[in-house]
Design an enzyme around this catalytic site. Structure first.
Site, PDB file in Angstrom:
ATOM      1  N   TYR A 117       0.833  -1.202   0.000  1.00 38.67           N
ATOM      2  CA  TYR A 117       0.000   0.000   0.000  1.00 38.67           C
ATOM      3  C   TYR A 117       0.866   1.249   0.000  1.00 38.67           C
ATOM      4  O   TYR A 117       2.043   1.232   0.377  1.00 38.67           O
ATOM      5  CB  TYR A 117      -0.949   0.009   1.204  1.00 38.67           C
ATOM      6  CG  TYR A 117      -0.274   0.126   2.551  1.00 38.67           C
ATOM      7  CD1 TYR A 117      -0.225   1.348   3.228  1.00 38.67           C
ATOM      8  CD2 TYR A 117       0.312  -0.974   3.165  1.00 38.67           C
ATOM      9  CE1 TYR A 117       0.382   1.468   4.451  1.00 38.67           C
ATOM     10  CE2 TYR A 117       0.920  -0.869   4.393  1.00 38.67           C
ATOM     11  CZ  TYR A 117       0.952   0.358   5.038  1.00 38.67           C
ATOM     12  OH  TYR A 117       1.572   0.470   6.263  1.00 38.67           O
ATOM     13  N   TYR A 173      15.761  -3.132   9.675  1.00 39.68           N
ATOM     14  CA  TYR A 173      16.350  -1.916  10.220  1.00 39.68           C
ATOM     15  C   TYR A 173      17.853  -2.088  10.417  1.00 39.68           C
ATOM     16  O   TYR A 173      18.311  -3.124  10.900  1.00 39.68           O
ATOM     17  CB  TYR A 173      15.737  -1.571  11.577  1.00 39.68           C
ATOM     18  CG  TYR A 173      14.261  -1.303  11.572  1.00 39.68           C
ATOM     19  CD1 TYR A 173      13.772  -0.023  11.363  1.00 39.68           C
ATOM     20  CD2 TYR A 173      13.344  -2.332  11.811  1.00 39.68           C
ATOM     21  CE1 TYR A 173      12.403   0.229  11.383  1.00 39.68           C
ATOM     22  CE2 TYR A 173      11.977  -2.091  11.822  1.00 39.68           C
ATOM     23  CZ  TYR A 173      11.514  -0.810  11.607  1.00 39.68           C
ATOM     24  OH  TYR A 173      10.169  -0.557  11.622  1.00 39.68           O
ATOM     25  N   HIS A 182       2.771   6.266  14.116  1.00 41.95           N
ATOM     26  CA  HIS A 182       1.675   6.053  13.165  1.00 41.95           C
ATOM     27  C   HIS A 182       0.673   5.070  13.755  1.00 41.95           C
ATOM     28  O   HIS A 182       0.955   4.382  14.737  1.00 41.95           O
ATOM     29  CB  HIS A 182       2.215   5.481  11.851  1.00 41.95           C
ATOM     30  CG  HIS A 182       2.786   4.099  11.991  1.00 41.95           C
ATOM     31  ND1 HIS A 182       4.032   3.868  12.541  1.00 41.95           N
ATOM     32  CD2 HIS A 182       2.273   2.873  11.690  1.00 41.95           C
ATOM     33  CE1 HIS A 182       4.271   2.559  12.554  1.00 41.95           C
ATOM     34  NE2 HIS A 182       3.214   1.943  12.052  1.00 41.95           N
ATOM     35  N   HIS A 244       2.140   4.211  17.509  1.00 45.73           N
ATOM     36  CA  HIS A 244       3.323   3.447  17.931  1.00 45.73           C
ATOM     37  C   HIS A 244       4.466   3.744  16.970  1.00 45.73           C
ATOM     38  O   HIS A 244       4.246   4.191  15.843  1.00 45.73           O
ATOM     39  CB  HIS A 244       3.030   1.942  17.998  1.00 45.73           C
ATOM     40  CG  HIS A 244       2.555   1.342  16.713  1.00 45.73           C
ATOM     41  ND1 HIS A 244       1.224   1.327  16.339  1.00 45.73           N
ATOM     42  CD2 HIS A 244       3.227   0.745  15.696  1.00 45.73           C
ATOM     43  CE1 HIS A 244       1.093   0.741  15.171  1.00 45.73           C
ATOM     44  NE2 HIS A 244       2.310   0.374  14.740  1.00 45.73           N
ATOM     45  N   ARG A 255      17.979  -5.189  13.089  1.00 45.47           N
ATOM     46  CA  ARG A 255      16.751  -5.801  13.589  1.00 45.47           C
ATOM     47  C   ARG A 255      15.752  -5.913  12.454  1.00 45.47           C
ATOM     48  O   ARG A 255      15.627  -4.999  11.628  1.00 45.47           O
ATOM     49  CB  ARG A 255      16.154  -4.949  14.710  1.00 45.47           C
ATOM     50  CG  ARG A 255      14.918  -5.611  15.348  1.00 45.47           C
ATOM     51  CD  ARG A 255      13.791  -4.635  15.518  1.00 45.47           C
ATOM     52  NE  ARG A 255      12.621  -5.264  16.102  1.00 45.47           N
ATOM     53  CZ  ARG A 255      11.410  -4.712  16.138  1.00 45.47           C
ATOM     54  NH1 ARG A 255      11.232  -3.514  15.633  1.00 45.47           N
ATOM     55  NH2 ARG A 255      10.386  -5.352  16.656  1.00 45.47           N
TER      56      ARG A 255
END
Length: 355
Positions: A117, A173, A182, A244, A255
């Site tokens: 999306y 990450y 968000h 969050h 990570r």
């Protein structure tokens, strides 16, 4: 102490405003009496501070009550899944995925499978509710190893029902990476939101505010430790009513997280006429290189550069243009002809690279 000076002083003290002990007594034992006397606006500040702390505590309780965490994957399970994530990264580097499967950002790469999306800067119109699913077939299918190694384990553990997941996203990450505050789009995804963490421990923060240049993050309402191999399930308040994020300071090592969700049947999709449905977001044209009369810095090539390729390509003609200014008038025409030939061939190369 019967001197007249003492008596005068006592009289003077009596004429002064009450001592803070007397003031506290007359105000029902309030320890904030002195502050109130000095600055009347402190009443409001203290009340707002107390109210804010109480509200934050209530929010933290609501988050805690709507988050579920389970330890399902062993260290051996994690190592096997992490090898598969590395394979995804390698395939993306080799250009083996569809156009909208891979989304790159500084210190964070995102890989959409099943459904993808638009979000953030990709949106034609900014704001919540503007996100759109890509058209069917524009991202790759969910890899078989995600079904076998991850989804089936979650179904067996009773975390999600069978057939629930039709969207899997891998966020990879690097140290210092982040994702801003968000809420997963309510009009796109059903609840719950399930994520599984790999490679290292981290934290998921709720209720933060981000500021940029330089990046700064406010104190979170609630910090949820996220261990390698742990499963985190967000629903209710934690999923819908508070943001969050992942803070840069919480990513100390590489990570990755696999996010498993189900899209809503009525989730909006990009129209076939939308430029995002068939092509990536158009980048703004590069800035024209400015001429400088300063001498070239021999150490400039060794300095770190970020997203400078377009600027480098546009800078080359300028450097050749400066070379035209020769001290010898006999060489001028020859150098000008060489420069024109180089500029023509260089522009063709730049155009070919942009396709």
């Amino acid at each position: 102490m019967t001197s007249s000076g003492f008596s005068d002083l006592r009289d003077k003290l009596r004429s002064m405003p009450p001592h803070r002990d007397d003031y506290r007594t007359s105000n029902g034992g309030s320890s904030a009496g002195r502050k109130r006397r000095r600055r009347e606006s402190d009443d409001d500040d203290c009340e707002h501070s107390d109210d804010s702390a109480e509200l934050r505590e209530q929010e933290a309780h609501r988050v805690r009550s709507s988050v579920l965490q389970k330890s399902i994957f062993t260290s051996e399970d994690c190592a096997r899944i992490e090898e598969k994530i590395d394979e995804v990264v390698a395939k993306a580097e080799a250009g083996l995925y569809r156009e909208h499967t891979v989304d790159r950002a500084p210190l964070r790469n995102k890989y959409f499978f099943g459904e993808g999306y638009t979000y953030g800067a990709q949106l034609e119109k900014r704001g919540p509710g503007q996100e759109r699913l890509y058209r069917k077939g524009q991202v790759d299918d969910i890899p078989s190893w995600v079904h076998e190694l991850v989804i089936k384990r979650l179904v067996s553990a009773g975390v999600i029902p069978e057939g629930f997941v039709n969207s899997a996203v891998i966020n990879d990450y690097q140290p210092g990476g982040c994702i801003v505050s968000h809420v997963d789009p309510l009009h796109i995804f059903a609840r719950p939101i399930v994520s599984v963490s790999f490679f290292s421990d981290s934290a998921l923060c709720f209720g933060c505010r981000f500021q940029f240049k330089p990046i700064r993050v406010s104190e979170p309402v609630f910090v949820l430790p996220v261990r390698r191999g742990s499963v985190t399930v967000l629903s209710g308040y934690a999923a819908d009513d508070i943001t969050h994020c992942i803070r840069p300071q919480d990513i100390k090592e590489r990570r990755a997280v696999i996010i498993l969700r189900k899209t809503r049947p009525d989730a909006p999709r990009l129209d076939s006429d939308s430029p995002l449905s068939s092509a990536p977001v158009e980048k703004p044209p590069p800035l024209k290189a400015k001429r400088s009369h300063r001498k070239a810095d021999p150490d400039a090539a060794h300095r770190p550069r970020v997203l400078e390729m377009d600027k480098e390509e546009n800078r080359r003609p300028s450097s050749f243009g400066q070379r035209r200014h020769s001290t010898s008038s006999d060489d001028y025409r020859k150098r000008e002809a060489d420069y024109d030939k180089h500029r023509e061939s260089s522009s063709r190369k730049v155009k070919m690279r942009r396709h």
